[in-house]
Design a protein around this motif. Structure first.
Motif, PDB file in Angstrom:
ATOM      1  N   SER A  22       0.886  -1.161   0.131  1.00 53.95           N
ATOM      2  CA  SER A  22      -0.022   0.068   0.234  1.00 53.95           C
ATOM      3  C   SER A  22       0.775   1.202   0.059  1.00 53.95           C
ATOM      4  N   CYS A  23       2.129   1.228   0.563  1.00 51.88           N
ATOM      5  CA  CYS A  23       2.975   2.333   0.363  1.00 51.88           C
ATOM      6  C   CYS A  23       3.452   2.221  -0.912  1.00 51.88           C
ATOM      7  N   GLN A  24       3.465   1.525  -1.684  1.00 47.55           N
ATOM      8  CA  GLN A  24       3.987   1.464  -3.015  1.00 47.55           C
ATOM      9  C   GLN A  24       3.045   1.910  -3.943  1.00 47.55           C
ATOM     10  N   ASN A  25       1.993   2.588  -3.623  1.00 46.75           N
ATOM     11  CA  ASN A  25       0.985   2.847  -4.324  1.00 46.75           C
ATOM     12  C   ASN A  25       1.336   3.922  -5.620  1.00 46.75           C
ATOM     13  N   ILE A  26       1.405   3.917  -6.570  1.00 47.94           N
ATOM     14  CA  ILE A  26       1.761   4.590  -7.753  1.00 47.94           C
ATOM     15  C   ILE A  26       0.564   5.114  -8.611  1.00 47.94           C
ATOM     16  N   SER A  27       0.402   6.279  -8.905  1.00 49.76           N
ATOM     17  CA  SER A  27      -0.936   6.712  -9.519  1.00 49.76           C
ATOM     18  C   SER A  27      -0.614   6.362 -11.090  1.00 49.76           C
ATOM     19  N   ASN A  28      -1.743   6.350 -11.721  1.00 42.35           N
ATOM     20  CA  ASN A  28      -1.743   5.947 -13.223  1.00 42.35           C
ATOM     21  C   ASN A  28      -0.986   6.976 -13.857  1.00 42.35           C
ATOM     22  N   GLU A  29      -1.207   8.364 -13.537  1.00 44.23           N
ATOM     23  CA  GLU A  29      -0.324   9.167 -14.333  1.00 44.23           C
ATOM     24  C   GLU A  29       1.026   9.057 -14.050  1.00 44.23           C
ATOM     25  N   ASP A  30       1.487   8.702 -13.050  1.00 42.57           N
ATOM     26  CA  ASP A  30       3.029   8.506 -12.939  1.00 42.57           C
ATOM     27  C   ASP A  30       3.415   7.378 -13.755  1.00 42.57           C
ATOM     28  N   ILE A  31       2.395   6.640 -13.849  1.00 45.65           N
ATOM     29  CA  ILE A  31       2.895   5.266 -14.731  1.00 45.65           C
ATOM     30  C   ILE A  31       3.104   5.447 -16.493  1.00 45.65           C
ATOM     31  N   TYR A  32       2.133   6.324 -16.879  1.00 46.20           N
ATOM     32  CA  TYR A  32       2.404   6.421 -18.121  1.00 46.20           C
ATOM     33  C   TYR A  32       3.606   7.087 -18.529  1.00 46.20           C
ATOM     34  N   GLY A  33       4.067   6.820 -19.606  1.00 47.72           N
ATOM     35  CA  GLY A  33       5.502   7.370 -20.216  1.00 47.72           C
ATOM     36  C   GLY A  33       6.255   6.207 -20.744  1.00 47.72           C
ATOM     37  N   LYS A  34       7.567   6.682 -20.887  1.00 45.13           N
ATOM     38  CA  LYS A  34       8.675   5.935 -21.714  1.00 45.13           C
ATOM     39  C   LYS A  34       9.417   5.127 -20.785  1.00 45.13           C
ATOM     40  N   TYR A  35       9.755   4.058 -20.955  1.00 48.55           N
ATOM     41  CA  TYR A  35      10.774   3.060 -20.077  1.00 48.55           C
ATOM     42  C   TYR A  35      11.844   2.628 -20.785  1.00 48.55           C
ATOM     43  N   SER A  36      12.818   2.341 -20.271  1.00 42.18           N
ATOM     44  CA  SER A  36      14.041   1.733 -21.092  1.00 42.18           C
ATOM     45  C   SER A  36      14.671   1.022 -20.037  1.00 42.18           C
ATOM     46  N   PRO A  37      15.390  -0.225 -20.384  1.00 43.76           N
ATOM     47  CA  PRO A  37      15.960  -0.899 -19.466  1.00 43.76           C
ATOM     48  C   PRO A  37      17.127  -0.630 -18.676  1.00 43.76           C
ATOM     49  N   ILE A  38      17.384  -0.828 -17.653  1.00 41.20           N
ATOM     50  CA  ILE A  38      18.368  -0.139 -16.794  1.00 41.20           C
ATOM     51  C   ILE A  38      19.918  -0.640 -17.129  1.00 41.20           C
ATOM     52  N   SER A  39      20.140  -1.665 -17.436  1.00 36.70           N
ATOM     53  CA  SER A  39      21.484  -2.325 -17.461  1.00 36.70           C
ATOM     54  C   SER A  39      21.791  -2.933 -18.726  1.00 36.70           C
ATOM     55  N   TYR A  40      20.861  -3.024 -20.036  1.00 40.67           N
ATOM     56  CA  TYR A  40      20.911  -3.893 -21.180  1.00 40.67           C
ATOM     57  C   TYR A  40      22.467  -3.359 -21.821  1.00 40.67           C
ATOM     58  N   THR A  43      20.992  -4.452 -26.709  1.00 38.53           N
ATOM     59  CA  THR A  43      19.955  -4.086 -27.174  1.00 38.53           C
ATOM     60  C   THR A  43      19.650  -2.523 -26.537  1.00 38.53           C
ATOM     61  N   TYR A  44      19.143  -1.790 -27.337  1.00 37.39           N
ATOM     62  CA  TYR A  44      18.378  -0.626 -26.855  1.00 37.39           C
ATOM     63  C   TYR A  44      16.823  -0.671 -27.146  1.00 37.39           C
ATOM     64  N   ASP A  45      16.042  -0.781 -25.731  1.00 41.22           N
ATOM     65  CA  ASP A  45      14.719  -0.847 -25.776  1.00 41.22           C
ATOM     66  C   ASP A  45      13.801   0.095 -25.325  1.00 41.22           C
ATOM     67  N   THR A  46      12.719   0.673 -25.856  1.00 44.42           N
ATOM     68  CA  THR A  46      12.125   1.716 -25.366  1.00 44.42           C
ATOM     69  C   THR A  46      10.592   0.836 -25.242  1.00 44.42           C
ATOM     70  N   LEU A  47      10.064   1.131 -24.275  1.00 45.01           N
ATOM     71  CA  LEU A  47       8.569   0.503 -23.926  1.00 45.01           C
ATOM     72  C   LEU A  47       7.795   1.983 -23.621  1.00 45.01           C
ATOM     73  N   THR A  48       6.913   2.332 -24.413  1.00 49.48           N
ATOM     74  CA  THR A  48       5.955   3.508 -24.159  1.00 49.48           C
ATOM     75  C   THR A  48       4.676   2.999 -23.820  1.00 49.48           C
ATOM     76  N   ILE A  49       4.065   3.358 -22.419  1.00 51.50           N
ATOM     77  CA  ILE A  49       2.868   3.395 -21.834  1.00 51.50           C
ATOM     78  C   ILE A  49       1.943   4.502 -22.141  1.00 51.50           C
ATOM     79  N   ASN A  50       0.714   4.360 -23.091  1.00 44.96           N
ATOM     80  CA  ASN A  50       0.183   5.401 -23.248  1.00 44.96           C
ATOM     81  C   ASN A  50      -1.157   5.399 -22.514  1.00 44.96           C
ATOM     82  N   LYS A  51      -1.970   6.634 -22.377  1.00 46.17           N
ATOM     83  CA  LYS A  51      -3.022   6.581 -21.515  1.00 46.17           C
ATOM     84  C   LYS A  51      -4.243   5.817 -22.318  1.00 46.17           C
TER      85      LYS A  51
END
Length: 137
Positions: A22-40, A43-51
């Motif tokens: 429950s302390c880890q609760n993250i809002s949907n607005e915070d979730i939307y956006g572009k993500y990339s692997p931390i230590s690859y 490859t270079y990989d992007t994952l974009t989560i749209n609304k």
């Protein structure tokens, strides 16, 4: 008496588990956006989560050649996300195995968490493996 002690320990564990998430609760607005692997490294990989319930993936090999570019749907429930038509990128050498990116027919469920000040989601079999971090643009 041992049964009551076990019940008490289980109740405490469940309570702590619930409080942690429950302390880890993250809002949907915070979730939307572009993500990339931390230590690859391969490859270079992007994952974009749209609304709109659609996510986008673009993956390049180490030489910068685009090997995958697609959109598919996801379902978000709290901090849990279920991806349709997902390519599970384990940072394979896509120069040696370019056909690997054709494997996008799986469904994958994972969850968002905060690590330090970042929003992270992981795709490995073990905790902390194959993690992606939200890119702040």
């Amino acid at each position: 008496m041992k049964i009551n002690k076990m019940k008490k320990e289980i109740l405490i564990s469940l309570t702590l588990f619930t409080l942690f998430f429950s302390c880890q609760n993250i809002s949907n607005e915070d979730i939307y956006g572009k993500y990339s692997p931390i230590s690859y490294k391969n490859t270079y990989d992007t994952l974009t989560i749209n609304k709109d319930g659609v996510y986008s993936r673009v993956i390049y090999n180490i030489k910068g050649k685009k090997l995958l570019n697609y959109n598919s749907k996801y379902k978000l429930e709290g901090n849990t996300i279920k991806f349709n038509d997902f390519y599970l990128n384990f940072d394979k050498d896509l120069i040696a195995f370019p056909e690997d990116v054709n494997d996008t027919d799986m469904t994958y469920t994972t969850f968002f968490k905060k690590k330090d000040k970042n929003i992270v989601l992981c795709f490995g079999y073990y905790d902390g493996e194959n993690c992606y971090k939200k890119i702040i643009e």
